[in-house]
Design an enzyme around this catalytic site. Structure first.
Site, short mmCIF file in Angstrom:
data_model
loop_
_atom_site.label_atom_id
_atom_site.label_comp_id
_atom_site.label_asym_id
_atom_site.label_seq_id
_atom_site.Cartn_x
_atom_site.Cartn_y
_atom_site.Cartn_z
N SER A 1 1.02 -1.42 8.07
CA SER A 1 0.72 0.01 7.97
C SER A 1 1.42 0.65 6.78
CB SER A 1 1.09 0.70 9.29
OG SER A 1 1.92 1.81 9.05
N LYS A 2 0.67 1.43 6.08
CA LYS A 2 1.20 2.11 4.91
C LYS A 2 2.37 3.01 5.34
CE LYS A 2 1.06 3.63 0.63
NZ LYS A 2 1.52 2.80 -0.46
#
Ligand code: GLU
Length: 475
Positions: A249-250
């Site tokens: 996840s960013k």
């Protein structure tokens, strides 16, 4: 029927690896079946709108060779392809759905959405009291100017059922489904409504998306069924994981496509790696161009267990691509990473020495830092058992090397190598007893991109002689 798939990203400002994989699989499913691949920008969530974000989507797809047949920039028969430009099209369908009994008018204040730790919307079992307001009364209130939303109506008894091509038969109790908003007060559709209308109107045959949409798909099926429209084929993809427990996840600082590019990974290698992140060709082959994948991709080789993003594997694969680049192309890509090299450095020779030795362009800076400035080192660096060298050997070798190099006129790898080799022979020394001390003197490091003579070409004669003097002074 001609296969039609679509990539429907929200313009968030970066390309998550999972999204790029979704785009790739959608593209490959269409191409392997001789179909069309569409690009649709889902920008109805105005709060999340990020300037320049659509360009990132276009640029990324183009860079990796995913070309769309229809899309916002090139048009097509089913446009517009940007959701905000489709705004006026949704309301009539929402009202129609009310008429058909699949939705109702709601006058409650909008409920705040809830999100889990991964940022996914929490699906709640909300049952809306407004669905009991008689339609005539609701219409009167709307005519009187009361703000309203349109919510999906769900008969909460029984089980919904559908088939997903990856996950198999999915059964979910209707009671689990939220009577969510389809059309907001401002007339914008929610994702939950727009995806159905758009996919139907755009003739999408295969809906390919992340497995987080598995639980809400029964709601979409209810709408397809109520409108009397054919449901699409569903292909839900497992998440891309950072490790066994965590999704990539960013938000947690994990790599996006842009980050990987910045670190010096090649688009071709990234897309090759991503292709295998949840799909396998059924053979041992690992290196594929996107054109090859277009020929052989098949839905039935998609894997439903989550794929772990393995940067070591990607780095290895990138190394394969780097080694296969034509020297000229490698030089073009490496040059920006050599921008701060001293003027006397032969960058082409350096690039040639680097190409077999780096796996990403990002590794170049660290490989060449000794060229800019000779690192401080101690005489112990000359000690190497395998090369049969030690401080004594270096003391003997370096002045001899200096003499030979000073006299050397032909400054290229072959000539230098021949000269140093005959120097070793003439003095009854092993090649390594000359070449190793030379390499240490030139670099001040134990490992270098290339041997002594390659470094000599890169550094140039004057600098080599200066560095030999530095070494002699140390011993
Ligand atoms: N805009 C949605 C997303 O980015 C699209 C999901 C879908 O493919 O339907 O997650």
């Amino acid at each position: 029927m001609k296969i039609r798939t679509r990539f429907a990203p929200s313009p968030t400002g970066y390309m998550h690896i999972g999204n790029l994989r979704t785009a790739l699989y959608e593209y490959l499913i269409a191409k392997a079946g001789g179909g069309d691949f569409l690009l649709r920008i889902e920008d109805t969530d105005q709060k999340r709108y990020v300037e320049g974000a659509t360009d990132i989507i276009y640029d990324t797809l183009k860079m990796v060779g995913i070309n769309w047949d229809e899309g916002p920039d090139i048009g097509g028969d089913f446009g517009p392809y940007i959701q905000s430009e489709r705004k006026d099209l949704y309301a009539p369908y929402a009202h129609k759905l009310v008429e058909l009994g699949g939705a109702h008018y709601c006058f409650c204040a909008e409920r705040e959405k809830e999100y889990d730790a991964e940022g996914n919307e929490v699906i709640c079992k909300f049952e809306d009291p407004c669905k009991r307001i008689p339609l005539e009364e609701a219409r009167r209130r709307i005519a009187a100017g009361e703000p309203y939303t349109i919510r999906q109506t769900i008969n909460k008894t029984g089980k919904s059922k559908y088939e997903d091509k990856v996950y198999g038969i999915i059964e979910i109790d209707y009671d689990e489904l939220d009577e969510g908003v389809l059309l907001k007060t401002d007339g914008f559709p929610t994702y939950n409504f727009a995806n159905v209308i758009d996919d139907h109107l755009m003739g999408i045959t295969h809906v390919v998306r992340g497995s987080e949409y598995l639980p809400s798909t029964p709601k979409y099926n209810l709408m397809y069924d109520t409108f009397g429209w054919e449901r699409p084929v569903y292909v839900h993809l497992p998440p891309v994981m950072k490790d066994a427990q965590h999704k990539l996840s960013k938000r947690n600082g994990d790599a996006s496509f842009q980050d990987l590019l910045a670190k010096g990974y090649l688009p071709e290698a990234i897309i090759n790696y991503i292709a295998l992140l949840g799909w396998n060709p059924g053979t041992e082959q690992e290196i594929f161009s996107i054109k090859e994948l277009e020929q052989i991709f098949s839905i039935d080789r998609l894997n439903k267990s989550p794929a772990i993003f393995d940067i070591v594997k990607l780095t290895w694969m990138n190394g394969v691509y780097i080694r296969n680049l034509p020297a000229e192309e490698f030089y073009r890509l490496a040059e920006p990473h050599l921008a701060d090299m001293p003027a006397n450095v032969d960058k082409r020779a350096l690039a040639a020495a680097l190409q077999p030795r780096v796996e990403t362009f990002g590794q170049i800076a660290e490989q060449v830092d000794f060229i800019k400035e000779l690192p401080d080192y101690t005489p112990e660096l000359f000690v190497n058992k395998k090369m049969k060298t030690d401080i004594e050997v270096a003391r003997k070798a370096l002045p001899l090397i200096k003499e030979v190099l000073t006299a050397q006129t032909e400054w290229n790898n072959d000539a230098l190598f021949a000269a140093l080799k005959s120097l070793a022979e003439a003095n009854g020394m092993k090649n390594g007893q000359i070449l190793y001390p030379a390499r240490i003197a030139f670099s001040g490091r134990e490992t270098t991109p290339g041997g002594a003579t390659e470094l000599a070409v890169v550094l140039g004669k004057d600098e080599c002689l200066r560095r030999i003097d530095t070494a002699i002074a140390k011993l």
